[in-house]
Design a protein around this motif. Sequence first.
Motif, mmCIF file in Angstrom:
data_model
loop_
_atom_site.group_PDB
_atom_site.id
_atom_site.type_symbol
_atom_site.label_atom_id
_atom_site.label_comp_id
_atom_site.label_asym_id
_atom_site.label_seq_id
_atom_site.Cartn_x
_atom_site.Cartn_y
_atom_site.Cartn_z
ATOM 1 N N GLY A 126 0.824 -1.200 0.000
ATOM 2 C CA GLY A 126 0.000 0.000 0.000
ATOM 3 C C GLY A 126 0.856 1.246 0.000
ATOM 4 N N ARG A 131 -4.756 7.245 -0.105
ATOM 5 C CA ARG A 131 -4.139 5.978 0.279
ATOM 6 C C ARG A 131 -4.576 4.899 -0.697
ATOM 7 N NH1 ARG A 131 -1.333 5.313 4.829
ATOM 8 N NH2 ARG A 131 -1.263 7.093 6.253
ATOM 9 N N THR A 189 -4.072 -1.795 1.356
ATOM 10 C CA THR A 189 -4.173 -1.953 2.800
ATOM 11 C C THR A 189 -3.051 -2.878 3.257
ATOM 12 O OG1 THR A 189 -5.545 -3.959 2.728
ATOM 13 C CG2 THR A 189 -6.694 -1.828 2.576
ATOM 14 N N ARG A 190 -3.064 -3.210 4.546
ATOM 15 C CA ARG A 190 -2.088 -4.170 5.045
ATOM 16 C C ARG A 190 -2.555 -5.610 4.846
ATOM 17 N NH1 ARG A 190 -1.700 -3.738 10.537
ATOM 18 N NH2 ARG A 190 -0.064 -5.316 10.407
ATOM 19 N N SER A 231 -6.859 -8.340 -1.862
ATOM 20 C CA SER A 231 -8.080 -7.546 -1.919
ATOM 21 C C SER A 231 -8.642 -7.628 -3.322
ATOM 22 C CB SER A 231 -7.801 -6.082 -1.561
ATOM 23 O OG SER A 231 -8.945 -5.285 -1.790
ATOM 24 N N THR A 283 3.751 0.842 2.609
ATOM 25 C CA THR A 283 3.602 -0.380 3.392
ATOM 26 C C THR A 283 4.233 -1.504 2.583
ATOM 27 O OG1 THR A 283 1.545 0.394 4.392
ATOM 28 C CG2 THR A 283 1.994 -1.968 4.498
#
Length: 457
Positions: free
Chosen positions: A163, A175, A178-179, A183, A207
């Motif tokens: 991310g 953003r 995600t972590r 997805s 990330t």
Amino acid sequence: MLSEAARTQLSQTLGDRLSLSKSDLALHGRSETHFPTLPPDAVAYPETAEEVSAIMRTCSAHGVPVIGWGTGTGLEGHTSAVRGGVSVDFSRMNKVLDIHSEDMDVVIQPGVTREQLNEELRATGLFFPVDPGANASLGGMASTRASGTTAVRYGTMRDNVRGLEVVLADGRIIRTGTRARKSSAGYDLTSLFVGSEGTLGLITELTLRVHGIPEATSAAVCAFDTISGAVDAVIATIQMGIPMARIEFLDAASVAACNARDGAEMPVMPHLMIEFHGSERAVAEDAARFGEIAEEFGAQGYAWSTQPEERRRLWDMRHNAYYAILASRPGATALVTDVCVPISRLAQAVEETVADIADSSIPGPILGHAGDGNFHAILLVEPDNAAELQAAKALSGRMVERALNMGGTATGEHGVGMGKLDYMAREHGAAWDVMSTLKRGLDPDGLMNPGKLVRQN
């Protein structure tokens, strides 16, 4: 030009962290390779995403180009200020924000370098594997979709960025990703910005996926009579399913340059450098199996070791090969290529390139990441020698055409920048126009790193 009004607004945001020093401007306009120095009008040193947003809003309002800057190790003129403007230097945004050992990910600012990150990760038993050789900033590595010696096992930046936080041309902070490990929610904007070379926005947070430090590591080196023998050994090793962490190729000219710079005594022949990661038993078995395969293809002097100092010496020599090659022609600069082909075509691509270089007036040692089909020719030219530079560009153009005809790409890891811009239409066709459409949608005034990657507005 940076107007007085724009300069005043930027100074209000940054204070003395807006530099107009001639030496600072020159530093941020230079290239590691043959490109001329093209300095910006100012250098900004933000410390937060909010300051980057303010910089972008000011520059957007005044029509000022913006160029992101990490450590300046790019090889295709990525950070040259072709239209002046503001260079945004992320060296003060260099904090490791979070380490999630259980999830094997980290959150960092873009100015963190790969060596800095691995130093901070050491106590956790984790490491970040993408290794382009230079101690580059991770924001810059994401922007160019960098890879390097370990990509054959651990992948490229594309595979290790989960991310991003990005500041767009109009100052919006968004953003992507995600972590979570996967997805299916919407467009993959993370992949869009990874490799966009700062032409769509400025990365202010990453990330990253990290990996466990292997229990044991072994490294090996061997020589071959022919390039095809070395490459065929690589192909056979991959087909046998032997898990290599690194497998690097150097031609005879590169070996000679490394010998001269590092005091090594390798036979002046094509070489493979290999590394294996795993348990002590596994790396010993893998090294032995590779030795058997390599011998079938004419390997000579095969030797492997688990001693850290010997491994470090081997990979230091490989990482410094570019500088060793530069030193082989004192005073020279280089046009550096990095085409990538399917590995089944690698031997043919390298052999045809070697013959092409031999027929020219330009020295061009070759090295590369054999496990990926990615290789580099370091075309050495005298600075300000227009004839030599033209000959080197012609050689590079033929390398690209050869790679594309083999189902490959103009650049495996260095990126497009200015240097590979002329080949984008040939490689991508109408898809290059789609890239330009995306660029106009996010940066309608063409202020984000102009002159790179996409067709100009």
